[in-house]
Design an enzyme around this catalytic site. Structure first.
Site, PDB file in Angstrom:
ATOM      1  N   ASP A  84       0.721  -0.900  -0.041  1.00  0.00           N
ATOM      2  CA  ASP A  84       0.199   0.202  -0.237  1.00  0.00           C
ATOM      3  C   ASP A  84       0.910   1.433   0.152  1.00  0.00           C
ATOM      4  O   ASP A  84       2.061   1.597   0.834  1.00  0.00           O
ATOM      5  CB  ASP A  84      -1.152  -0.216   1.559  1.00  0.00           C
ATOM      6  N   HIS A  85       0.917   1.861  -0.755  1.00  0.00           N
ATOM      7  CA  HIS A  85       1.289   3.004  -1.181  1.00  0.00           C
ATOM      8  C   HIS A  85       2.621   3.138  -1.038  1.00  0.00           C
ATOM      9  O   HIS A  85       3.952   3.874  -0.128  1.00  0.00           O
ATOM     10  CB  HIS A  85       0.706   5.025   0.372  1.00  0.00           C
ATOM     11  N   ASP A 105       3.238   3.956  -5.820  1.00  0.00           N
ATOM     12  CA  ASP A 105       2.522   5.981  -5.655  1.00  0.00           C
ATOM     13  C   ASP A 105       3.353   6.473  -5.552  1.00  0.00           C
ATOM     14  O   ASP A 105       4.093   7.801  -5.268  1.00  0.00           O
ATOM     15  CB  ASP A 105       2.321   6.661  -3.984  1.00  0.00           C
ATOM     16  N   GLU A 135      -1.341   5.833  -8.840  1.00  0.00           N
ATOM     17  CA  GLU A 135      -1.925   7.333  -8.190  1.00  0.00           C
ATOM     18  C   GLU A 135      -1.849   7.597  -9.281  1.00  0.00           C
ATOM     19  O   GLU A 135      -0.522   9.088  -9.324  1.00  0.00           O
ATOM     20  CB  GLU A 135      -1.868   7.113  -6.860  1.00  0.00           C
ATOM     21  N   THR A 232      -8.141   2.659   9.360  1.00  0.00           N
ATOM     22  CA  THR A 232      -8.734   2.828  10.517  1.00  0.00           C
ATOM     23  C   THR A 232      -9.573   2.827  10.931  1.00  0.00           C
ATOM     24  O   THR A 232      -9.811   2.795  12.256  1.00  0.00           O
ATOM     25  CB  THR A 232      -8.898   4.883   9.694  1.00  0.00           C
TER      26      THR A 232
END
Length: 287
Positions: A84-85, A105, A135, A232
């Site tokens: 992720d990212h 990213d 992205e 989150t």
């Protein structure tokens, strides 16, 4: 089984539903997500930020844990292990570690450099049978050290990246990592619609899935979003359940301090959150 995210996302885009990416931070997180996906017969993506990878001692440790857990728990639904990212360097570390999917990213680079680096990774991932997320624009807020201002993506730049052959595209449409502020303006569906028209069948990704109203989630899916990231909300539910257990003094009763008992309420809370999201995204029964 550990697979590329390509097939599951193409099916989701065509079927007008979304696959959830749930970030993992340790064994409890991973086990909770995998068991829920299996129980609901849903494809799933396990997201790993570079910070979480480091916390778990490295990407090789994460990949080994996930592969072993899939085998030991007899998980038969499609599972993608996804960076992720990811930074440019982090992408190569995950390719080497045995991930089945990565996100590069490059949104903070000038578009020409984002295109150049993404193009290179498209070739590498194709050779390895991996899926690649790119992205454009910026996801607002901060997540694990990745900070964004929340600028909406330029649809023409999205087309430039999509045309490189990436598997999926994350585009900033006003979404935010973490909790959404009370004065949040909402998602820019005008931007999302323009991006989908230029990128065609490309599965689109919605980051910052925590706190977005259900009607907005459903509308985003109708406009081409096939992958929604949740992190989150799992953290909040885990923390709340653990706090309740401790505040009620259950850790002081018998062997309630045993970490297997202490962490179990949080584990069950994550399962409930993942179930709720899979039902909302429409991925239940789609494996």
């Amino acid at each position: 089984m550990l697979v590329s995210a390509k097939d599951m996302l193409n099916k989701a885009k065509a079927g007008k539903y979304a696959v959830g990416q749930f970030n993992i931070n340790n064994l409890e997180w991973t086990k909770a997500v995998l068991l829920t996906a299996q129980e609901l017969n849903s494809p799933v993506i396990l997201g790993v930020s570079e910070g979480a990878g480091k916390y778990m001692t490295g990407f090789k440790t994460v990949a080994s844990m996930v592969k072993a857990m899939i085998e030991e728990l007899n998980i038969t639904v499609p599972v993608a292990l996804h960076l992720d990212h990811g930074t440019y360097e982090g992408c190569y570390k995950c390719i080497e570690a045995g991930f089945s999917s990565i996100m590069f990213d490059g949104s903070h680079y000038p578009i020409a450099e984002n295109v150049e680096k993404t193009k290179e990774l498209v070739k590498v991932c194709a050779e390895k049978g991996m899926s690649l997320e790119a992205e454009v624009g910026s996801i607002g807020g901060e997540e694990d050290g990745v900070v964004g201002m929340g600028e909406c993506a330029d649809p023409n730049e999205c087309k430039m990246i999509a045309d490189l052959g990436v598997t999926m595209l994350a585009a900033g449409i006003g979404n935010i990592h973490g909790k959404y502020p009370e004065n949040w303006a909402g998602l820019s569906f005008e931007t999302l619609d323009a991006i989908q028209k230029l990128t065609g069948d490309m599965p689109l990704v919605l980051h910052g899935g925590t706190g977005i109203p259900e009607d907005m989630i459903k509308k985003a899916i109708s406009l081409g979003v096939a992958k929604i990231n949740v992190n989150t909300e799992c953290q909040l539910s885990f923390a709340a359940a653990t706090r309740k257990y401790v505040e009620e003094g259950k850790d002081l009763q018998g062997k309630g301090f045993d970490p297997r008992k202490l962490l179990n309420p949080g584990f069950e809370a994550i399962k409930a959150t993942v179930k709720e999201k899979m039902e909302l995204f429409g991925s239940v029964g789609r494996a």
